[in-house]
Each structure stands twice: as C-alpha cells, then as structure tokens.
Design a protein around this motif. Structure first.
Motif, mmCIF file in Angstrom:
data_model
loop_
_atom_site.group_PDB
_atom_site.id
_atom_site.type_symbol
_atom_site.label_atom_id
_atom_site.label_comp_id
_atom_site.label_asym_id
_atom_site.label_seq_id
_atom_site.Cartn_x
_atom_site.Cartn_y
_atom_site.Cartn_z
ATOM 1 N N PHE A 23 13.371 3.066 5.160
ATOM 2 C CA PHE A 23 12.397 2.023 4.849
ATOM 3 C C PHE A 23 11.383 1.883 5.987
ATOM 4 O O PHE A 23 10.178 1.774 5.748
ATOM 5 N N ALA A 24 11.863 1.892 7.219
ATOM 6 C CA ALA A 24 10.970 1.774 8.377
ATOM 7 C C ALA A 24 9.972 2.929 8.402
ATOM 8 O O ALA A 24 8.773 2.722 8.654
ATOM 9 N N ASP A 25 10.446 4.140 8.133
ATOM 10 C CA ASP A 25 9.553 5.297 8.106
ATOM 11 C C ASP A 25 8.522 5.171 6.986
ATOM 12 O O ASP A 25 7.341 5.465 7.185
ATOM 13 N N ALA A 26 8.971 4.731 5.811
ATOM 14 C CA ALA A 26 8.068 4.587 4.675
ATOM 15 C C ALA A 26 7.018 3.511 4.951
ATOM 16 O O ALA A 26 5.828 3.704 4.653
ATOM 17 N N MET A 27 7.434 2.409 5.525
ATOM 18 C CA MET A 27 6.492 1.337 5.840
ATOM 19 C C MET A 27 5.475 1.793 6.889
ATOM 20 O O MET A 27 4.283 1.517 6.767
ATOM 21 N N ALA A 28 5.936 2.491 7.907
ATOM 22 C CA ALA A 28 5.035 2.968 8.956
ATOM 23 C C ALA A 28 4.040 3.981 8.395
ATOM 24 O O ALA A 28 2.840 3.926 8.721
ATOM 25 N N ALA A 29 4.518 4.888 7.548
ATOM 26 C CA ALA A 29 3.637 5.894 6.968
ATOM 27 C C ALA A 29 2.603 5.243 6.055
ATOM 28 O O ALA A 29 1.417 5.608 6.091
ATOM 29 N N ALA A 30 3.024 4.283 5.249
ATOM 30 C CA ALA A 30 2.094 3.595 4.357
ATOM 31 C C ALA A 30 1.062 2.821 5.163
ATOM 32 O O ALA A 30 -0.136 2.868 4.869
ATOM 33 N N ARG A 31 1.514 2.109 6.199
ATOM 34 C CA ARG A 31 0.585 1.338 7.032
ATOM 35 C C ARG A 31 -0.443 2.267 7.683
ATOM 36 O O ARG A 31 -1.645 1.975 7.685
ATOM 37 N N GLU A 32 0.023 3.387 8.207
ATOM 38 C CA GLU A 32 -0.882 4.349 8.837
ATOM 39 C C GLU A 32 -1.913 4.870 7.833
ATOM 40 O O GLU A 32 -3.105 4.947 8.138
ATOM 41 N N GLN A 33 -1.443 5.188 6.643
ATOM 42 C CA GLN A 33 -2.344 5.688 5.605
ATOM 43 C C GLN A 33 -3.374 4.630 5.226
ATOM 44 O O GLN A 33 -4.572 4.930 5.112
ATOM 45 N N PHE A 34 -2.937 3.388 5.034
ATOM 46 C CA PHE A 34 -3.856 2.326 4.634
ATOM 47 C C PHE A 34 -4.889 2.041 5.726
ATOM 48 O O PHE A 34 -6.050 1.792 5.426
ATOM 49 N N ILE A 35 -4.465 2.100 6.970
ATOM 50 C CA ILE A 35 -5.403 1.861 8.069
ATOM 51 C C ILE A 35 -6.403 3.011 8.179
ATOM 52 O O ILE A 35 -7.596 2.793 8.403
ATOM 53 N N GLU A 36 -5.931 4.232 7.975
ATOM 54 C CA GLU A 36 -6.859 5.380 7.983
ATOM 55 C C GLU A 36 -7.892 5.236 6.870
ATOM 56 O O GLU A 36 -9.084 5.482 7.080
ATOM 57 N N GLU A 37 -7.425 4.840 5.678
ATOM 58 C CA GLU A 37 -8.349 4.631 4.562
ATOM 59 C C GLU A 37 -9.357 3.540 4.910
ATOM 60 O O GLU A 37 -10.552 3.668 4.618
ATOM 61 N N TRP A 38 -8.884 2.470 5.533
ATOM 62 C CA TRP A 38 -9.746 1.359 5.926
ATOM 63 C C TRP A 38 -10.806 1.825 6.919
ATOM 64 O O TRP A 38 -11.973 1.472 6.797
ATOM 65 N N GLU A 39 -10.382 2.633 7.907
ATOM 66 C CA GLU A 39 -11.308 3.117 8.934
ATOM 67 C C GLU A 39 -12.367 4.055 8.354
ATOM 68 O O GLU A 39 -13.518 4.056 8.793
ATOM 69 N N GLU A 40 -11.972 4.834 7.351
ATOM 70 C CA GLU A 40 -12.886 5.839 6.794
ATOM 71 C C GLU A 40 -13.796 5.278 5.705
ATOM 72 O O GLU A 40 -14.841 5.860 5.425
ATOM 73 N N GLU A 41 -13.399 4.180 5.108
ATOM 74 C CA GLU A 41 -14.173 3.605 3.998
ATOM 75 C C GLU A 41 -15.415 2.895 4.516
ATOM 76 O O GLU A 41 -15.362 2.169 5.496
ATOM 77 N N GLU A 42 -16.534 3.118 3.853
ATOM 78 C CA GLU A 42 -17.781 2.485 4.272
ATOM 79 C C GLU A 42 -18.118 1.260 3.426
ATOM 80 O O GLU A 42 -18.757 0.334 3.921
ATOM 81 N N ALA A 43 -17.708 1.256 2.179
ATOM 82 C CA ALA A 43 -18.028 0.133 1.291
ATOM 83 C C ALA A 43 -17.168 -1.083 1.662
ATOM 84 O O ALA A 43 -15.942 -0.991 1.682
#
Length: 80
Positions: A23-43
């Motif tokens: 669960f910890a690994d899944a949560m960390a991976a999801a958080r990392e992915q969501f933050i990367e998406e946030w950083e890359e998104e312009e809209a």
C-alpha cells in the motif's frame, strides 16, 4: 460479531493496509505520478484536477486512520 468486535476487526485490517509495504509503495507511486502530471500540465483547471488527486490520496489515508482510531476506542470500552 458484536459492533465492538466489528470495529476492532476493521481497525486491524485498516492498520495492516495502511502500514503495509505494498500500500505504501502504491500510494507513493500514485502521488509521484499525480505531482508529475500537475507539474507538466499548463491548463489551470487540469492542474487543479491533478492536485485534487494528491489531496484524495491523503483523504484515503485519513479515513484509514479514522477506522483505526474507532477500533482503538472500541477496544477501551467495557464489554456490554
């Protein structure tokens, strides 16, 4: 199973899940992915969606802690 036993069993399961490595690994991976998406998104509106996902992960953890707390409270109550 009485309600006290039910709450305690749920607390044990929530604790196992919250503190488990998968669960910890899944949560960390999801958080990392969501933050990367946030950083890359312009809209701005889509950035808000990405950030809401991060907040949602925190809410899942908060709810699991709430279940654990209810079970701990139930275990301190005298038997009926």
């Amino acid at each position: 199973m009485d309600s006290k036993g039910y709450l305690q069993a749920r607390a044990v399961e929530a604790d196992r899940l919250l503190n488990g490595p998968v669960f910890a690994d899944a949560m960390a991976a999801a958080r990392e992915q969501f933050i990367e998406e946030w950083e890359e998104e312009e809209a701005p509106d889509l950035r808000e969606v990405c950030w809401a996902k991060v907040v949602g992960l925190k809410e899942v953890q908060r709810q699991l802690r709430r279940i654990i707390a209810k079970g701990e409270y139930a275990s301190r109550q005298p038997d009926e």
